[in-house]
Design a protein around this motif. Sequence first.
Motif, PDB file in Angstrom:
ATOM      1  N   THR A 236       0.814  -1.218   0.000  1.00  0.00           N
ATOM      2  CA  THR A 236       0.000   0.000   0.000  1.00  0.00           C
ATOM      3  C   THR A 236       0.846   1.266   0.000  1.00  0.00           C
ATOM      4  O   THR A 236       0.537   2.224  -0.716  1.00  0.00           O
ATOM      5  N   ALA A 237       1.926   1.300   0.775  1.00  0.00           N
ATOM      6  CA  ALA A 237       2.774   2.497   0.828  1.00  0.00           C
ATOM      7  C   ALA A 237       3.404   2.789  -0.522  1.00  0.00           C
ATOM      8  O   ALA A 237       3.527   3.958  -0.928  1.00  0.00           O
ATOM      9  N   TYR A 238       3.797   1.741  -1.218  1.00  0.00           N
ATOM     10  CA  TYR A 238       4.385   1.891  -2.553  1.00  0.00           C
ATOM     11  C   TYR A 238       3.345   2.444  -3.522  1.00  0.00           C
ATOM     12  O   TYR A 238       3.621   3.353  -4.313  1.00  0.00           O
ATOM     13  N   LYS A 239       2.134   1.904  -3.456  1.00  0.00           N
ATOM     14  CA  LYS A 239       1.037   2.402  -4.294  1.00  0.00           C
ATOM     15  C   LYS A 239       0.809   3.885  -4.041  1.00  0.00           C
ATOM     16  O   LYS A 239       0.723   4.682  -4.985  1.00  0.00           O
ATOM     17  N   GLU A 240       0.697   4.247  -2.776  1.00  0.00           N
ATOM     18  CA  GLU A 240       0.372   5.630  -2.439  1.00  0.00           C
ATOM     19  C   GLU A 240       1.464   6.600  -2.872  1.00  0.00           C
ATOM     20  O   GLU A 240       1.175   7.715  -3.327  1.00  0.00           O
ATOM     21  N   ALA A 241       2.731   6.179  -2.756  1.00  0.00           N
ATOM     22  CA  ALA A 241       3.835   7.041  -3.188  1.00  0.00           C
ATOM     23  C   ALA A 241       3.784   7.288  -4.688  1.00  0.00           C
ATOM     24  O   ALA A 241       3.948   8.423  -5.155  1.00  0.00           O
ATOM     25  N   ASN A 242       3.555   6.235  -5.452  1.00  0.00           N
ATOM     26  CA  ASN A 242       3.469   6.380  -6.910  1.00  0.00           C
ATOM     27  C   ASN A 242       2.242   7.182  -7.325  1.00  0.00           C
ATOM     28  O   ASN A 242       2.307   8.022  -8.233  1.00  0.00           O
ATOM     29  N   TRP A 243       1.125   6.924  -6.668  1.00  0.00           N
ATOM     30  CA  TRP A 243      -0.126   7.633  -6.972  1.00  0.00           C
ATOM     31  C   TRP A 243       0.058   9.140  -6.824  1.00  0.00           C
ATOM     32  O   TRP A 243      -0.380   9.921  -7.673  1.00  0.00           O
ATOM     33  N   LYS A 244       0.757   9.519  -5.748  1.00  0.00           N
ATOM     34  CA  LYS A 244       1.005  10.938  -5.488  1.00  0.00           C
ATOM     35  C   LYS A 244       2.057  11.505  -6.448  1.00  0.00           C
ATOM     36  O   LYS A 244       1.845  12.549  -7.061  1.00  0.00           O
ATOM     37  N   GLN A 245       3.181  10.815  -6.571  1.00  0.00           N
ATOM     38  CA  GLN A 245       4.314  11.365  -7.315  1.00  0.00           C
ATOM     39  C   GLN A 245       4.017  11.532  -8.798  1.00  0.00           C
ATOM     40  O   GLN A 245       4.466  12.490  -9.428  1.00  0.00           O
ATOM     41  N   PHE A 246       3.260  10.603  -9.374  1.00  0.00           N
ATOM     42  CA  PHE A 246       2.957  10.654 -10.798  1.00  0.00           C
ATOM     43  C   PHE A 246       1.572  11.226 -11.094  1.00  0.00           C
ATOM     44  O   PHE A 246       1.119  11.165 -12.245  1.00  0.00           O
ATOM     45  N   SER A 247       0.907  11.766 -10.065  1.00  0.00           N
ATOM     46  CA  SER A 247      -0.428  12.368 -10.229  1.00  0.00           C
ATOM     47  C   SER A 247      -1.347  11.438 -11.018  1.00  0.00           C
ATOM     48  O   SER A 247      -2.000  11.833 -11.991  1.00  0.00           O
ATOM     49  N   MET A 248      -1.415  10.192 -10.573  1.00  0.00           N
ATOM     50  CA  MET A 248      -2.090   9.149 -11.344  1.00  0.00           C
ATOM     51  C   MET A 248      -3.599   9.305 -11.414  1.00  0.00           C
ATOM     52  O   MET A 248      -4.250   8.732 -12.294  1.00  0.00           O
ATOM     53  N   ALA A 249      -4.171  10.092 -10.507  1.00  0.00           N
ATOM     54  CA  ALA A 249      -5.627  10.272 -10.498  1.00  0.00           C
ATOM     55  C   ALA A 249      -6.146  10.934 -11.771  1.00  0.00           C
ATOM     56  O   ALA A 249      -7.329  10.823 -12.087  1.00  0.00           O
ATOM     57  N   GLN A 250      -5.278  11.609 -12.507  1.00  0.00           N
ATOM     58  CA  GLN A 250      -5.729  12.242 -13.745  1.00  0.00           C
ATOM     59  C   GLN A 250      -6.045  11.217 -14.837  1.00  0.00           C
ATOM     60  O   GLN A 250      -6.726  11.549 -15.803  1.00  0.00           O
ATOM     61  N   TRP A 251      -5.574   9.991 -14.679  1.00  0.00           N
ATOM     62  CA  TRP A 251      -5.835   8.947 -15.677  1.00  0.00           C
ATOM     63  C   TRP A 251      -6.631   7.765 -15.105  1.00  0.00           C
ATOM     64  O   TRP A 251      -7.471   7.197 -15.802  1.00  0.00           O
ATOM     65  N   PHE A 252      -6.322   7.390 -13.870  1.00  0.00           N
ATOM     66  CA  PHE A 252      -6.835   6.132 -13.319  1.00  0.00           C
ATOM     67  C   PHE A 252      -7.919   6.374 -12.276  1.00  0.00           C
ATOM     68  O   PHE A 252      -7.802   7.263 -11.438  1.00  0.00           O
ATOM     69  N   SER A 253      -8.950   5.535 -12.317  1.00  0.00           N
ATOM     70  CA  SER A 253     -10.017   5.641 -11.329  1.00  0.00           C
ATOM     71  C   SER A 253      -9.659   4.939 -10.023  1.00  0.00           C
ATOM     72  O   SER A 253     -10.191   5.290  -8.959  1.00  0.00           O
TER      73      SER A 253
END
Length: 228
Positions: free
Chosen positions: A119-136
């Motif tokens: 989960t920590a790895y997911k959250e770091a990538n989600w934040k760093q790459f601003s993944m919410a702009q593409w992924f639900s």
Amino acid sequence: MEITLVFDYDGTLHNTLRIYERAFRQCYQWLISEGHMAEQYVSTEKISRWLGMNSKDMWNSFQPGLPRDIKEKAENIIGTSMVEEILNNKATWYRGTDYVLDELKKMGYNMVVLSNCKTAYKEANWKQFSMAQWFSKFYDCETFGFEPKTEIIKAVKKENLGDIIVIGDRDSDLDCARACGAKFIGCLYGFGADGELQGADELIYSINELPDKIKKLRENMDKAKEKK
């Protein structure tokens, strides 16, 4: 026809070896210095084969005889190091990934990530790459008790409408697609061994090929439905 694209992360979007190898070798030196294992040669190629495995399977492959508490400490060393690297801008996606995701978003696809990660790895990538702009959503295996992707995909399918196309670089991604009756696009630029993706519906040598392959698969899926 609504379609959800289910992306693997490491070796599919994220060129992970750069930060994973450094983290692993740091952990490896700790294991040797603490007397938990004898020094041995570990090639970059061998390290790359662990990418895409969940942490339990990785340690069972590398050092199955290590006590559980030592494995947990080793996992934490690697995980903490990788999260620090990500947050310090050392992680990189494959060239062209953001452009490809922009194109797929414009084409109207729902996109999610399913990864054998914590989960920590997911959250770091989600934040760093601003993944919410593409992924639900980003599904990580720790949230599901480190179950295999073939089990987690059931939750993915339940929460997302329409047909599924799975995209990944390892046989676990292919198995995941087959478990839910989905089409599969194999990424030959990732960390899989030769022949590992045999049986894929489509293969790509670069992420930049992805929109055309998805378009081709979608056309074939539409034709198959028309015949029914």
